[in-house]
Every structure is written in structure tokens, then in C-alpha cells.
Design an enzyme around this catalytic site. Structure first.
Site, PDB file in Angstrom:
ATOM      1  N   LYS A  12       9.345  -7.842   6.955  1.00 53.87           N
ATOM      2  CA  LYS A  12       9.555  -7.579   8.383  1.00 53.87           C
ATOM      3  C   LYS A  12      10.371  -8.727   9.007  1.00 53.87           C
ATOM      4  O   LYS A  12      11.268  -9.248   8.359  1.00 53.87           O
ATOM      5  CB  LYS A  12       8.223  -7.334   9.078  1.00 53.87           C
ATOM      6  CG  LYS A  12       7.411  -6.219   8.394  1.00 53.87           C
ATOM      7  CD  LYS A  12       6.179  -5.803   9.146  1.00 53.87           C
ATOM      8  CE  LYS A  12       5.453  -4.720   8.385  1.00 53.87           C
ATOM      9  NZ  LYS A  12       4.269  -4.208   9.117  1.00 53.87           N
ATOM     10  N   SER A 207      -2.373  -2.463   5.054  1.00 55.79           N
ATOM     11  CA  SER A 207      -3.428  -3.443   4.773  1.00 55.79           C
ATOM     12  C   SER A 207      -3.789  -3.504   3.289  1.00 55.79           C
ATOM     13  O   SER A 207      -4.960  -3.667   2.922  1.00 55.79           O
ATOM     14  CB  SER A 207      -4.675  -3.159   5.625  1.00 55.79           C
ATOM     15  OG  SER A 207      -4.391  -3.326   6.998  1.00 55.79           O
TER      16      SER A 207
END
Length: 245
Positions: A12, A207
């Protein structure tokens, strides 16, 4: 032919040149892995990461424009990513769909541009918490898949990643039955949509960490993972890679 196994890291908007120190250990683990290993850093780091890792590690981009060139200030063309050593590009991540109002049709156009440039498109799909609570997960995922995968997609140029929006970066993870239900539906629909849909790599994201990776990888039709925060440090990412072997 079975789908190729893949563990992919999405950095990211994180990392800098100093963060490339993490790549050495990750690349070493990739050489001993029973799967492909990919990192998608910020665009400015793609060339430097590829130069450092060489052929030991796959490197990709996080987004691309639908056009090959032109007056699109701040955007990056798929062919430009390819030119600096990328082999893959993520398209349709939930953060792009939400923050930049990208539609599934936009995603399909970006995936088609990636294919034209010779890149593998990682097409992301996922439902929101409200959609999950409303019981519409499979309907939402099916609609996203149908509209996001362009004509010309094959198992050789396309990966599909299921990332429930409510599990990204929250620490919440669907149970194995929920993941299996979605991945089974994706496989079924891909087989109906593409001649080689049975061979398309399906990733789970949301996650994923060392403590749950092995359990997730054991689920049928889960061929790997798209990992966010846990891919930033070798100490966190390498155990996930090893869980695939």
C-alpha cells in the site's frame, strides 16, 4: 492443471528505500517456497525492488491506468510498470473502489490494460460489513466477478483475490466455512465464465498473518493470500510464505 500457488504482499502507501532491506530475507524464503512470492510496493519502489531482488522475487504494481499513455497526470500505465520489471498489478482493491469510486467496469478496463501490457492482473473482490450482515455476500461477489473480469482473461494472466472489506486491517477474519463458501462460489463462477476457470489462482486477503495462514491455506480453493500489513516486515511475512509449503 492445478492453479499456481501465490503469496502476494501489498505494501500500500508504505515503505521507502530503507525498507528494501526487508527484501533480502523475503527473497531468500521465496527461493525455498512451494509457491510464487510477489510484493507490490509503492510505484516509486518497483524498479529498485526488482533490481535488488532480481529473479528471486516477483514484483508488481498496486494500480494502473486504463490507457497505455496520454494526458493523465499522476497516473501510471501498465506498460510502464512492465518496463521497470513488474510482472503483476493489483486492480480493484477495495480501497480503490471506495476511495476513488472505481466501478467493476473500471476494474475490468484496468485488467484488460494490464493484459495488453503483458502483466498478470490481480482482480480484487469483496463485500462490506453491511452486505455481509444482510446475507448478500455471494450475490455481491458474483456480480463483481462477472463485471470485473474482462474478455481475454485466462488462468495465465489473471488472479482473483477475495478480500472481505470488513476484514482488511481490522484483525477480524471470516471463519473457515465463510471463506470456503465464497471461494467455492468463485471457482464455480470462474469455471462457467472462463474455459480454464478451474486453473485460475484464487487468493484470500484480509488480516492474514503467521498465526492463521496455515489454516486459511488448507481451505479448498484457496491458492494463496494477498497480505497487507504483515507483508511489510520479513519477520511477519516469511512465516506466511512458509505456511504455504
Amino acid at each position: 492443471m492445478a492453479p499456481r500457488k501465490l503469496v502476494a504482499g501489498n505494501w500500500k502507501m508504505n515503505g521507502d528505500l530503507a525498507a528494501l532491506d526487508q527484501v533480502d530475507e523475503i527473497a531468500k524464503a521465496a527461493q525455498d517456497a512451494g509457491c510464487d512470492v510477489l510484493i507490490c510496493p509503492p510505484a516509486l519502489l518497483v524498479h529498485a525492488m526488482k533490481a535488488r531482488a532480481g529473479d528471486m522475487l516477483l514484483v508488481g504494481g498496486q494500480d494502473c491506468h486504463t490507457k497505455a499513455s496520454g494526458a493523465h497526470t499522476g497516473d501510471i500505465a501498465a506498460r510502464q510498470l512492465c518496463d521497470v520489471g513488474a510482472t503483476h498489478v493489483i486492480v480493484g482493491h477495495s480501497e480503490r473502489r471506495a476511495d476513488h469510486s472505481e466501478t467493476s467496469e473500471d476494474v475490468a478496463a484496468k485488467a484488460a490494460a494490464a493484459h495488453e501490457a503483458g502483466l498478470t492482473a490481480i482482480i480484487c473482490l469483496g463485500e462490506t460489513e453491511d452486505q455481509r450482515d444482510a446475507g448478500s455476500t455471494l450475490e455481491v461477489i458474483a456480480a463483481q466477478l462477472a463485471a470485473s473480469v474482462p474478455s481475454g482473461a485466462t488462468a495465465g494472466n489473471t488472479v482473483v483475490a477475495y478480500e472481505p472489506v470488513w476484514a482488511i486491517g481490522t484483525g477480524r477474519v471470516p471463519d473457515t466455512a465463510q471463506i470456503a463458501e465464497v471461494h467455492d462460489k468463485l471457482r464455480q463462477d470462474l469455471c462457467a465464465q472462463l474455459p480454464d476457470g478451474a486453473e485460475v489462482t484464487l487468493l484470500y486477503g484480509g488480516s492474514v498473518k503467521a498465526g492463521n495462514a496455515a489454516e486459511i491455506f488448507a481451505i479448498p480453493n484457496v491458492d494463496g493470500a494477498l497480505v497487507g500489513g504483515a507483508s511489510l516486515a520479513a519477520a511477519d511475512f516469511v512465516p506466511i510464505i512458509r505456511a504455504m509449503t
